[in-house]
Scaffold this active site. Structure first.
Site, PDB file in Angstrom:
ATOM      1  N   PHE A 137       0.864  -1.185   0.000  1.00  0.00           N
ATOM      2  CA  PHE A 137       0.000   0.000   0.000  1.00  0.00           C
ATOM      3  C   PHE A 137       0.898   1.232   0.000  1.00  0.00           C
ATOM      4  O   PHE A 137       1.555   1.525   1.000  1.00  0.00           O
ATOM      5  CB  PHE A 137      -0.881  -0.039   1.247  1.00  0.00           C
ATOM      6  CG  PHE A 137      -1.950   1.008   1.331  1.00  0.00           C
ATOM      7  CD1 PHE A 137      -3.188   0.810   0.731  1.00  0.00           C
ATOM      8  CD2 PHE A 137      -1.742   2.181   2.049  1.00  0.00           C
ATOM      9  CE1 PHE A 137      -4.198   1.755   0.842  1.00  0.00           C
ATOM     10  CE2 PHE A 137      -2.742   3.134   2.164  1.00  0.00           C
ATOM     11  CZ  PHE A 137      -3.972   2.924   1.559  1.00  0.00           C
ATOM     12  N   GLY A 138       0.956   1.922  -1.125  1.00  0.00           N
ATOM     13  CA  GLY A 138       1.870   3.047  -1.285  1.00  0.00           C
ATOM     14  C   GLY A 138       1.200   4.387  -1.093  1.00  0.00           C
ATOM     15  O   GLY A 138       0.656   4.964  -2.049  1.00  0.00           O
ATOM     16  N   CYS A 246      -9.032   3.258   4.220  1.00  0.00           N
ATOM     17  CA  CYS A 246      -8.210   2.043   4.336  1.00  0.00           C
ATOM     18  C   CYS A 246      -7.371   2.083   5.609  1.00  0.00           C
ATOM     19  O   CYS A 246      -7.243   1.073   6.322  1.00  0.00           O
ATOM     20  CB  CYS A 246      -7.303   1.911   3.121  1.00  0.00           C
ATOM     21  SG  CYS A 246      -8.148   1.815   1.526  1.00  0.00           S
ATOM     22  N   GLU A 371       0.510   4.499  10.705  1.00  0.00           N
ATOM     23  CA  GLU A 371      -0.960   4.601  10.723  1.00  0.00           C
ATOM     24  C   GLU A 371      -1.444   5.734  11.625  1.00  0.00           C
ATOM     25  O   GLU A 371      -2.495   5.656  12.239  1.00  0.00           O
ATOM     26  CB  GLU A 371      -1.620   3.278  11.162  1.00  0.00           C
ATOM     27  CG  GLU A 371      -1.051   2.026  10.559  1.00  0.00           C
ATOM     28  CD  GLU A 371      -1.212   1.941   9.061  1.00  0.00           C
ATOM     29  OE1 GLU A 371      -1.723   2.892   8.466  1.00  0.00           O
ATOM     30  OE2 GLU A 371      -0.805   0.918   8.494  1.00  0.00           O
TER      31      GLU A 371
END
Length: 392
Positions: A137-138, A246, A371
């Protein structure tokens, strides 16, 4: 166990709050980690590698852990609570394992599941759920972490194709991924793209010299004129809210995961204190040691209660992003403090990889940042509580 009998390993009896499905997940993941991973994880951490990750991914796929909270396309379709319990058991072994599962399922697979076309879902999700294809996931860039709305990776039209240029940083699974979910700025705002990593112009050099998450693959993504067909765009992903959605999925897994690392450190410290003698008595007999063990237990079980409550919300009426920030901010902070306190009980042995404490402690320094940093989750909560956005 009768209610009048207290289990020192579960003094609040929280495991009784799990249903049969969650207990089965707990026991399966715990046994798999104990048999297949725990005998090797300290060595992997010391060497700074996660060997044969494709085989490990297929093992997780057989257990149904990859995208386990997603419906259809080969995914297990289990509850948020079951997913959280799995994250806890994985991170009790090592944060790198939970990070792999989080990135695969809650970031890469979730992005395809939520925002992809039917063709994209059919092409990628079954293989990713089985561990046959690894995703990454970039989003984070060298100059933009907490402010994804300012990302510089660019996607421009060239006839019917897209051309992507830019760099991403601190990308879990990047060097071993078959597909990358890349977020880029277009003339029409931020959009998401499915990028097969074999595409010319794409490279993913691995990041070395880490002192945290060493048993995890971390990479830079370089996109140099990467040409993609129009079908590579995620049709449902529009604006920065898409990648943030996400991230909330992954943050939920963190809320649970860190309770596993904290539990491992607390139980290790308790066992050590019971066996280690000083001044003719076990460390556990000293008041100051007991105070440390009690304080660790209090914070661990409060964190677990927070995770349980968020799971019930997620499985029921729904959950607000600020509530996930609440859990991420509190649980990571307290898990890190539990590991630091456990280290003091072990004394000099606390820095040895013979015990898991220093490994958990180092890993959680990364979890504290990724995150969403402590500062960003504090300000997100501050905005939710006051109505004022202090970071804008």
């Amino acid at each position: 166990m009768p209610f009048h009998v207290l289990d020192p390993a579960d003094p609040l009896g929280l495991e009784a709050l799990l249903g049969d499905e969650e207990r089965a997940v707990r026991d399966t993941v715990r046994q798999y980690c104990a048999e297949r991973i725990e005998p090797h994880i300290a060595d992997w951490f010391e060497r700074g590698e996660l060997p044969d990750l494709p085989e490990l991914a297929r093992g997780f796929g057989k257990l149904g852990l990859l995208g386990m909270h997603l419906e259809g396309y080969g995914c297990a379709g289990m509850s948020a609570l079951a997913y959280g319990v799995a994250c806890r058991e994985l991170e009790a072994c090592d944060s790198g394992l939970r990070s792999f599962v989080s990135v695969q399922g809650s970031l890469a697979m979730f992005a395809v599941h939520r925002f992809g076309s039917e063709e994209q879902k059919r092409e990628w999700l079954p293989r990713m759920a089985a561990g046959e294809a690894i995703g990454c996931f970039g989003l984070t860039e060298p100059d933009h972490g907490s402010d994804p709305s300012s990302l510089r990776t660019r996607a421009r039209r060239d006839g019917g194709d897209w051309i992507l240029d830019g760099r991403k940083m601190w990308i879990t699974n990047g060097s071993v991924a078959e597909v990358a979910i890349v977020w880029a700025r277009t003339d029409d705002g931020i959009r998401g793209f499915l990028v097969p990593t074999a595409t010319p112009g794409f490279s993913a050099p691995e990041i070395k010299h880490k002192m945290s998450l060493r048993a995890s693959v971390t990479s830079e993504l370089v996109l140099d004129g990467v040409r993609l067909p129009a079908s590579a765009q995620l049709p449902g992903a529009r604006g920065v809210s898409a990648p943030l959605t996400c991230l909330n999925e992954a943050r939920y897994g963190i809320v649970w995961g860190v309770t596993g690392a904290a539990r491992s450190a607390w139980q290790t410290a308790a066992r050590y204190a019971a066996q280690r003698e000083q001044f003719g008595r076990p460390l556990a007999a000293f008041q100051l040691t007991q105070q440390k063990l009690v304080d660790m237990a209090l914070e661990l079980h409060k964190a677990t209660l927070t995770a349980l409550h968020l799971a019930r919300l997620k499985d029921g009426p729904g959950i607000h992003p600020a509530q996930i920030s609440f859990g991420k901010l509190n649980n990571v902070r307290e898990a890190l403090e539990i590991c630091r306190t456990a280290r003091t009980i072990l004394g000099a042995n606390g820095i040895s990889l013979e015990y898991p404490v220093i490994r958990h402690m180092n890993n959680l320094e990364s979890v504290l940042t990724y995150e969403g940093t402590t500062e960003m989750h504090t300000l997100a909560l501050g905005q939710a509580l006051t109505g004022h956005a202090a970071f804008r």
